[in-house]
Write an enzyme that holds these catalytic residues in place. Structure first.
Site, PDB file in Angstrom:
ATOM      1  N   HIS A 170       9.572   6.866   9.021  1.00 32.09           N
ATOM      2  CA  HIS A 170      10.204   7.015   7.705  1.00 32.09           C
ATOM      3  C   HIS A 170      11.680   7.327   7.921  1.00 32.09           C
ATOM      4  O   HIS A 170      12.055   7.945   8.914  1.00 32.09           O
ATOM      5  CB  HIS A 170       9.535   8.146   6.912  1.00 32.09           C
ATOM      6  N   ARG A 180       0.842  -1.198   0.000  1.00 30.20           N
ATOM      7  CA  ARG A 180       0.000   0.000   0.000  1.00 30.20           C
ATOM      8  C   ARG A 180       0.884   1.258   0.000  1.00 30.20           C
ATOM      9  O   ARG A 180       0.965   1.965  -1.009  1.00 30.20           O
ATOM     10  CB  ARG A 180      -0.932  -0.012   1.235  1.00 30.20           C
ATOM     11  N   ASP A 181       1.584   1.530   1.090  1.00 34.92           N
ATOM     12  CA  ASP A 181       2.360   2.771   1.230  1.00 34.92           C
ATOM     13  C   ASP A 181       3.482   2.824   0.192  1.00 34.92           C
ATOM     14  O   ASP A 181       3.833   3.904  -0.303  1.00 34.92           O
ATOM     15  CB  ASP A 181       2.937   2.846   2.651  1.00 34.92           C
ATOM     16  N   ASN A 236       9.881   4.675   3.875  1.00 35.29           N
ATOM     17  CA  ASN A 236       9.579   4.009   5.129  1.00 35.29           C
ATOM     18  C   ASN A 236      10.809   3.318   5.719  1.00 35.29           C
ATOM     19  O   ASN A 236      11.791   3.058   5.016  1.00 35.29           O
ATOM     20  CB  ASN A 236       8.525   2.907   4.873  1.00 35.29           C
ATOM     21  N   HIS A 264       5.131   4.065  13.196  1.00 40.69           N
ATOM     22  CA  HIS A 264       5.336   4.046  11.739  1.00 40.69           C
ATOM     23  C   HIS A 264       6.364   5.130  11.420  1.00 40.69           C
ATOM     24  O   HIS A 264       6.048   6.319  11.464  1.00 40.69           O
ATOM     25  CB  HIS A 264       3.989   4.323  11.061  1.00 40.69           C
ATOM     26  N   CYS A 316       8.424  10.129   0.015  1.00 35.92           N
ATOM     27  CA  CYS A 316       8.111  11.361   0.718  1.00 35.92           C
ATOM     28  C   CYS A 316       8.089  12.455  -0.342  1.00 35.92           C
ATOM     29  O   CYS A 316       9.136  12.858  -0.832  1.00 35.92           O
ATOM     30  CB  CYS A 316       9.184  11.654   1.753  1.00 35.92           C
TER      31      CYS A 316
END
Lengths: 302, 302
Positions: free
Chosen positions: A204, A11-12, A244, A202, A235
């Site tokens: 990054h 997903r991300d 991430n 979570h 990002c």
């Protein structure tokens, strides 16, 4: 101690890639992930196909993966329509999202935080325990437009949702603004203020701090972490910056520290090595480049 | 708390680059470093010009830099001849080096650890307090040929040199094999076993752990760290892997944690941005790519 890893690359990661990854490739990739020992996999996002065409195949992917009984299959949901779509695919968990900062919420979700709170409340009531719910709070450690985000804003938002019955909350360092002493302090304060929540971190690696922040979170007794194979997941505010936390780098560190993740490092590395072919560029994983710590080498020829 | 940073890019960085950096460029670079607030700068290495042609101009560079009165100018010295050359340039400090593992010492210095100990002892006696001495122990956290290195090997070596009057010792993670729980344990054990030493941690980011290991060292009350602008300084055993801890990434983290380094972040970032021109390739610094934490961005156009 047991650590629980949620893999967010489907997903991300995939939603930030320029190329469309074919549905069958996504399914094969997720099926591999299911064999690696993850606690959770964030499979896709039930968002508008126009807003995020990379994940326009959310239903198809969700319906066609082989589910492992020990894995929680989660999907991001931004609105009520998304929740209905997710429920129609029997997701195990819906991952709701809003930002802790007004500026980022307006930019990312095109509504005020107050509107988001109302909308997510309506979703929580509509879901009515048909599946698990996780809430991801973006920009919890800083906002790329606003700057610092007061702890109280994060705590008050989390409390609002805890009062609605939400028991799983993720604090997201959306653009890599977290730093260790802040991570430790925020997780300590929020756990004191709100009990009975399963907290997830979570991070990054935008500014190289993903693993240092993980250590800080561990010191505040956080045991659930999101991560993405190869560190994918972009990002948009820092071109060229890392995404991430890289799952393989994270698992490598945790296992060396005798913290059990249940994850098979060699298997996730093998899966991660397929990413450059899928996404069309190399990834930021240090372990993929250097190998695990005890990769031995002969003496160089002199 | 005050943290002391030693910049090693002119030695550990430049010696690993394929291009020869002209002496005047090195001098200009070091002169800039001298204005940034460093505790120490490792200027060069007095090694055989045949072995390391990149630093064949050691005397010329050492003689022609402008020295800041608050900075310790150090130089690596591998043997007695090197010590004589370094003393002839009035270095503030000689940095002696040997490996904790037999295999790496044989490979890197072409002699046994016992022979290195004898040779370094002769240098220490010859220097006879004409300048400060630091000892760098390579492969203290693991050896790329041997694997794990017993803590006792590191402690016994450090004790041998402490008994000879050495008061500054650096534990080097030469190829990025250190991990946080190990770093914390080794520094705790060695400080208990040997007192009266100024300990320095020298980490590489080969496996993404440089800043996490720094946190672990801080927890063991380590206040001195080596670092290299842009993270330059290679690891010949892992092509493509990261090098030393990036100074700007390290200072960025420490200052956010209210640990004072005395270093001016913007100045070192400006100096680091010159590296790609000097060395002919981009560096691994995350902060150079993403900017410091509070680099704000307008909302993206939608």
């Amino acid at each position: 101690m047991r650590i629980y890893i949620s893999e967010v690359s489907p997903r991300d990661g995939f939603q930030n890639e320029k190329v469309f990854i074919e549905s069958e490739q996504k399914i094969a990739f997720i099926n591999q992930l299911s064999q690696c020992g993850y606690h959770k996999i964030e499979v896709t996002s039930f968002t508008s196909p126009k807003a995020i065409p990379a994940l326009k195949d959310a239903e198809y992917v969700m319906h066609n993966i082989h589910r492992h009984p020990d894995v929680i299959y989660s999907a991001l949901v931004p609105n009520l329509r998304g929740a209905e779509r997710a429920l129609s695919c029997q997701v195990d968990e819906i991952n709701l999202v809003m930002s802790c900062s007004e500026a980022h919420n307006q930019s990312n979700l095109r509504m005020s935080r107050e509107q988001s709170q109302e909308q997510l409340k309506a979703i929580i009531q509509a879901v009515n325990q048909q599946c698990q719910i996780n809430l991801s709070l973006s920009t919890a450690f800083g906002c790329p437009m606003q700057g610092d985000v007061p702890f109280l804003d994060v705590i008050n938002l989390a409390k609002y949702f805890a009062d609605l019955g939400v028991t799983k909350i993720t604090l997201c360092d959306t653009t890599g603004m977290a730093y260790p002493s802040q991570v430790k302090a925020l997780f300590q304060e929020i756990q004191t203020a709100i009990t009975g929540i399963e907290w997830t971190a979570h991070f990054h690696n935008t500014r190289g701090l993903a693993l240092a922040n993980t250590l800080a979170a561990l010191e505040s007794n956080i045991t659930h972490f999101d991560a993405s194979l190869g560190g994918i997941g972009g990002c948009p505010y820092a071109p060229g910056a890392s995404g991430n936390t890289s799952t393989e780098d994270l698992v490598h560190m945790l296992e060396l520290m005798h913290l059990e993740t249940g994850i098979h490092l060699e298997k996730i590395m093998a899966t991660s090595r397929q990413l450059p072919t899928l996404i069309g560029h190399p990834t930021d994983s240090q372990i993929i480049k250097a190998g695990p710590r005890l990769t031995l080498h002969p003496a160089p020829v002199q």
